[in-house]
Structures are given as C-alpha cells and as structure tokens.
Design a protein around this motif. Structure first.
Motif, PDB file in Angstrom:
ATOM      1  N   ILE A 175     -12.134  -1.596   4.714  1.00  0.00           N
ATOM      2  CA  ILE A 175     -11.008  -2.526   4.671  1.00  0.00           C
ATOM      3  C   ILE A 175     -10.081  -2.144   3.515  1.00  0.00           C
ATOM      4  CG2 ILE A 175     -12.192  -4.218   3.213  1.00  0.00           C
ATOM      5  CD1 ILE A 175     -10.697  -6.400   4.908  1.00  0.00           C
ATOM      6  N   TYR A 176      -8.787  -2.313   3.756  1.00  0.00           N
ATOM      7  CA  TYR A 176      -7.752  -2.018   2.768  1.00  0.00           C
ATOM      8  C   TYR A 176      -6.832  -3.231   2.711  1.00  0.00           C
ATOM      9  CZ  TYR A 176      -9.198   2.831   3.477  1.00  0.00           C
ATOM     10  OH  TYR A 176      -9.912   3.988   3.568  1.00  0.00           O
ATOM     11  N   ASP A 177      -6.281  -3.498   1.526  1.00  0.00           N
ATOM     12  CA  ASP A 177      -5.277  -4.560   1.443  1.00  0.00           C
ATOM     13  C   ASP A 177      -4.344  -4.303   0.274  1.00  0.00           C
ATOM     14  OD1 ASP A 177      -7.139  -5.321  -0.560  1.00  0.00           O
ATOM     15  OD2 ASP A 177      -6.478  -7.397  -0.415  1.00  0.00           O
ATOM     16  N   LYS A 178      -3.119  -4.806   0.443  1.00  0.00           N
ATOM     17  CA  LYS A 178      -2.091  -4.628  -0.578  1.00  0.00           C
ATOM     18  C   LYS A 178      -1.030  -5.707  -0.409  1.00  0.00           C
ATOM     19  CE  LYS A 178       1.192  -1.275  -2.455  1.00  0.00           C
ATOM     20  NZ  LYS A 178       1.696   0.091  -2.370  1.00  0.00           N
ATOM     21  N   LYS A 179      -0.499  -6.145  -1.552  1.00  0.00           N
ATOM     22  CA  LYS A 179       0.601  -7.097  -1.563  1.00  0.00           C
ATOM     23  C   LYS A 179       1.911  -6.341  -1.726  1.00  0.00           C
ATOM     24  CE  LYS A 179      -1.036 -10.921  -3.778  1.00  0.00           C
ATOM     25  NZ  LYS A 179      -1.138 -11.882  -4.879  1.00  0.00           N
ATOM     26  N   PHE A 180       2.870  -6.641  -0.881  1.00  0.00           N
ATOM     27  CA  PHE A 180       4.217  -6.070  -0.963  1.00  0.00           C
ATOM     28  C   PHE A 180       5.153  -7.232  -1.272  1.00  0.00           C
ATOM     29  CE2 PHE A 180       1.767  -3.454   1.908  1.00  0.00           C
ATOM     30  CZ  PHE A 180       2.158  -2.152   1.635  1.00  0.00           C
ATOM     31  N   ILE A 181       5.918  -7.137  -2.363  1.00  0.00           N
ATOM     32  CA  ILE A 181       6.792  -8.241  -2.757  1.00  0.00           C
ATOM     33  C   ILE A 181       8.230  -7.735  -2.901  1.00  0.00           C
ATOM     34  CG2 ILE A 181       7.291 -10.018  -4.480  1.00  0.00           C
ATOM     35  CD1 ILE A 181       4.305  -9.956  -5.215  1.00  0.00           C
ATOM     36  N   PHE A 182       9.122  -8.331  -2.117  1.00  0.00           N
ATOM     37  CA  PHE A 182      10.556  -8.091  -2.260  1.00  0.00           C
ATOM     38  C   PHE A 182      11.054  -9.097  -3.291  1.00  0.00           C
ATOM     39  CE2 PHE A 182       9.590  -6.451   1.920  1.00  0.00           C
ATOM     40  CZ  PHE A 182      10.317  -5.277   1.959  1.00  0.00           C
TER      41      PHE A 182
END
Length: 134
Positions: free
Chosen positions: A103-110
């Motif tokens: 499993i992989y996860d990441k937060k992307f924030i504009f």
C-alpha cells in the motif's frame, strides 16, 4: 510500531487541476489523478477536502471520497469537478493505492492561490492546461 512499517515512497503519481473550458460567466475545472507509472495502480481511494480562512473566518468544505478499482499505467481518472471559489483555500487530496500487496499513500495539497494562470503547464497524459502536483 510505525518504525516497523516499510517506507513506500509515492512516485510517478500526480494530482492536477485542469481548465476544461470557459464561458462568459465562469470557468469549468476538473481534478484528475494521473498515473505516470509503468504499471497499473489498484484499489485507489482518494479523499478530498478544502480548508482555510476566507473573509476572516475559518472555512471547511465537506470531505468527499472517491474509489477506482484500477487506473492503468499512463492514464488518468477524473476525481471531481472543483469550484473556482475554493481556490482561496487549501485543497487537499489524500491518495492511497496498492501495487501488488504493497500500500502507498500521499497527501497532495494545492495551497491558496496556487491555481493561477502563471502556474499553468500542459498536463501530461490529460493534455489540457492546468496545475499539477507530483
């Protein structure tokens, strides 16, 4: 316990806000998840929300959840439409997915005011103007 988890770095995955079109009254924007990997990603779960300050008051949008069984390599999926009025907020997309059993996860924030013309590029795979976080 967290130190025992493998460090799964997210690479070759991007979230992009693309300008779809415009008319006299408004512009139409969509958010996309772009898989730039050489393999498909599976069981993709994305949560999206907006938060920040507008007109001196704390603002928080609803949290939305999106699920895609598979996103093939070198393709994209539309996550949602986005209202231009939220561009003054932090727009967060938390992406989780599997490759095999990992499993992989990441937060992307504009960040506020980051979705502006001077930050536009031609988005890979989507081939539209927009802003991308990789």
């Amino acid at each position: 316990m967290i130190k025992d988890l493998p460090e799964n770095n997210v690479t070759d995955i991007a979230v992009a806000v693309a300008l779809e079109g415009e008319n006299a009254e408004s512009k139409i924007w969509h958010v996309y998840l772009i898989n730039l990997k050489k393999e498909p990603i599976e069981n993709v779960l994305i949560t999206s929300k907006g938060y920040g300050e507008k007109d001196g008051e704390r603002v928080k949008t609803s949290t939305l959840r999106h699920m895609f069984p598979v996103i093939a390599n070198g393709t994209y999926k539309q996550i949602e439409m986005i209202d231009e009025q939220t561009f003054g907020l932090n727009n967060e997309y938390w992406v989780s997915y599997y490759i095999g059993t990992q499993i992989y996860d990441k937060k992307f924030i504009f960040l506020p005011e980051s979705i502006i013309d001077s930050n536009f590029i031609k988005l890979p795979v989507v081939n539209k103007p927009g802003v991308m976080i990789k």
